[in-house]
Design an enzyme around this catalytic site. Sequence first.
Site, PDB file in Angstrom:
ATOM      1  N   LYS A   1       2.120  38.136  70.421  1.00  0.00           N
ATOM      2  CA  LYS A   1       3.247  38.790  69.769  1.00  0.00           C
ATOM      3  C   LYS A   1       4.581  38.352  70.366  1.00  0.00           C
ATOM      4  CE  LYS A   1       4.794  42.445  67.279  1.00  0.00           C
ATOM      5  NZ  LYS A   1       4.883  41.858  65.949  1.00  0.00           N
ATOM      6  N   ARG A   2       4.703  38.518  71.623  1.00  0.00           N
ATOM      7  CA  ARG A   2       5.928  38.100  72.281  1.00  0.00           C
ATOM      8  C   ARG A   2       5.595  37.777  73.722  1.00  0.00           C
ATOM      9  NH1 ARG A   2       9.111  43.455  70.963  1.00  0.00           N
ATOM     10  NH2 ARG A   2       8.396  42.752  68.951  1.00  0.00           N
TER      11      ARG A   2
END
Length: 528
Positions: free
Chosen positions: A265-266
């Site tokens: 995701k990040r």
Amino acid sequence: MSNSTSRRVRTRYAPSPTGRQHVGGIRSALFAWLWARHNEGDFLLRIEDTDQTRFREDALQDLFESMAWLGLAYDEGPDGPDAPPNDFFQTQRGPRYQEVAEELVERGAAYYCFCSEARLAELRERQQARKQPTGYDGHCRDLSAETVAERLATFEAEGKRPVVRFKVPRDGSTTVPDAVRGEWTIENKQIEDMILLKSDGLPTYHLGHLVDDHDMRITHPMRGVEYVPTAPLHVMIHEALGWELPTYVHLPLVLNPTGEGKMSKRKQGLDEAAGEQMMRELHAERLIPDALFAYQERNANWGLLTMVHEFREAGFLPEAMLNYLALLGWSVGADKDIATVEEMIQLFDIHNIKKSPSAFDYNKLEYLNGWYIRQLPPKVLATKLLPYLEAAGLEVDHDKLLDVLPLVHERMKLLSEAPELLDFFLGEAPLPDPADLPGKKMDNAQTRQALQAAHQALANSAWTLEGIEATMRETATAQGLKAGQLFQPVRVAITGRKFAPGIFETVYHIGRERVLERLERAVGLLAA
Ligand code: GLU
Ligand code: ZN
């Protein structure tokens, strides 16, 4: 060693319900599904839910929805028509795994381990202090039959169960049948005595997936490369049981668009602001395409899209998703990006799966999505856009939508762009930013005057494309303006946006009454 080429091909997707579906997982599902369909075999869905501490309530529903959305139908699975559902949840099959574990113990291929958590922690610390590799030291491997009987009795009296570990042969080597890497061999001494059955009576992955794959007659288990290191253990367990070996298919990693690190995701530890910063940088580096970036910006959805539901919400089509995911680790052919599901089924071959990881390419995905959107008949596209338009608060007249769709169809990249591309046709136009109104080299006063002139002319114009075009060109000339100098302020005034379809069509489809209202409103915004 035997292999499975002569058996009916059966594959499965076996997620653990620990969260919503990630593109990496669903790529495994797609490859397994393609191989089953290619061979006219069977594709199964199974839930590997033995780690109950990580169970997430929303995971199953998301799994079923994701599979259905993508059209990955399974022949057998937990919600299938003639399936006893319990067979497809590992937690429901405890006795079966216990039976196999006991059989391994009886055959001398596995043993009870009575070591306490404390002993194992101490062992790990000692190994770390000496900079040795950590792992089980075989403490309980050679206990005498009497000692085992005694300890079992003590455990039972205390209401505890020992774990069962596999007794990896100390010498020799093991060969793994692997469709992607080819057969490969490793020295047995490199593998530790892993736990097969936990003290709660449920299996670890090593035993659970293997018993299920055997019982379900799976010929090609497809799974991520993270399972390569323990694949020899799985082969040894098969050999100890005298079971036929499947052909393993280890799928390459999916990396972040930069090619650094596994797709997530990040980056670890980024807060919202840093996530936004990262996405802006990726967009500036052209690793995030424009339409997707605009979507993320509109929704303040910062971070890489990784979950199937996120792609769905952003307005990717399932056919584009499938096509793109197939390119992650496989190739439909040299210089060929686009392949329909039917073509993929025909061409898919596990022997052409790549060993090297691939970076997730949002540009290619967005491009494919635009391509698949362009293939949709307008009526079908209209139906798909409705939920996005309604969510944006637009009351949609179906005929009206079909009228204006051709004006934006070609350049639409994401279904979620629909409100932005169409709201000024279907409902109210957003209020323009006054700074966007003036045409090239025009000040506010000239712009006001131009808009007023357009208002007067359009109030009396014939309402056909030709009539509108003639009226607007004449007005520009009469005002001493270039055509574009008049058209741009009119476009911004009536759509609230700097970009819109061709000006005559736009004027025509918005309709006289609303065009005049919006021109007036824009004049007001430019108050002297
Ligand atoms: N439950 C495992 C996972 O989600 C399945 C791996 C496999 O397909 O064997 O990673
Ligand atoms: Zn032990």
